[in-house]
Design a protein around this motif. Structure first.
Motif: not given
Length: 244
Positions: A138-149
């Motif tokens: 979940a934390e990794a998924h949040a990281l990816m989404l935040a970086v793309l944003f």
């Protein structure tokens, strides 16, 4: 491991002799949830899938260990002040991200915030996904989404910061990891190659509370929310406090 005992008390006694402290904590969490699952079924509720028991046990265990660690630190060091969020150097942006889980509904909330040297909030992200993930994934998924944003919003000179030590270490020092979270972190590193510069560091939960509150708030919404230069109500007070 083979154990032959006529009752659970005997089985538990044998388990205690063979498992490490960490494994005992996990076994205790699972046993408690299995008993709750049995009681719920007896009371007429739907029988929960075994996978949900494992996911819930992992989430509860993480919270338990974080609480134990916090209690231990406070006991050993006395009433130490909370770790505070620190602004990035002039000319850089700091991205804090976090994830929150609602295991009972199979939901993951993700939150992120970008601030500058003047502590100004430049962008925030709140997103919810119907996923059953481990805390690390979940934390990794949040990281990816935040970086793309961040990339989409044009913040390409970035300092990343979070309280998930496992994810931070994977991002900082890549190693072969074929888990879902490991592959997501690897893909995130590839996205970051297009940035002007980036760095990542670990912090305590106290210094990552704004991102945590955004992630918790995301669990309450049916749609993603991306805000530029606006502060969501759920974090206004905390942002003002950290800006002092």
């Amino acid at each position: 491991m083979t154990i032959s005992e006529p009752c659970f008390k005997g089985v538990w006694s044998q388990i205690r002799k063979r498992l490490s402290q960490a494994d005992m904590e996990e076994a205790g969490m699972i046993a408690r949830l299995l008993w709750t699952r049995r009681n719920d079924f007896v009371d007429g509720k739907e029988l929960r899938h075994p996978n949900s028991i494992i996911q819930k046990a992992a989430a509860d265990l993480m919270c338990f260990r974080e609480t134990q660690n916090k209690t231990s630190v406070e006991t050993n060091r006395g009433s130490r002040p909370h770790v505070k969020w620190k602004r990035p150097p002039e000319g850089k942006y700091k991205l804090n991200w976090d994830a929150a889980m609602d295991v009972s509904r199979g939901l993951v909330g993700m939150g992120a915030i970008i601030r500058d040297y003047n502590r100004e909030v430049l962008a925030t992200l709140r997103a919810r996904r119907k996923l059953t993930l481990s805390p690390f994934n979940a934390e990794a998924h949040a990281l990816m989404l935040a970086v793309l944003f961040s990339k989409e919003a044009g913040f390409l000179d970035l300092m990343l910061e979070a309280d998930s030590l496992h994810v931070v270490e994977k991002l900082e020092k890549p190693v072969e990891d074929w888990s879902i979270g490991g592959l997501i972190v690897k893909d995130t590193r590839n996205v970051l190659k297009s940035f002007v510069s980036w760095s990542v560091c670990h912090t305590k939960r106290d210094a990552n509370m704004v991102a945590h509150k955004l992630a918790k708030d995301a669990l309450l919404s049916d749609y993603d929310q991306y805000d530029l230069e606006e502060i969501p109500i759920c974090i206004k007070q905390l942002v003002a406090t950290e800006a002092l």
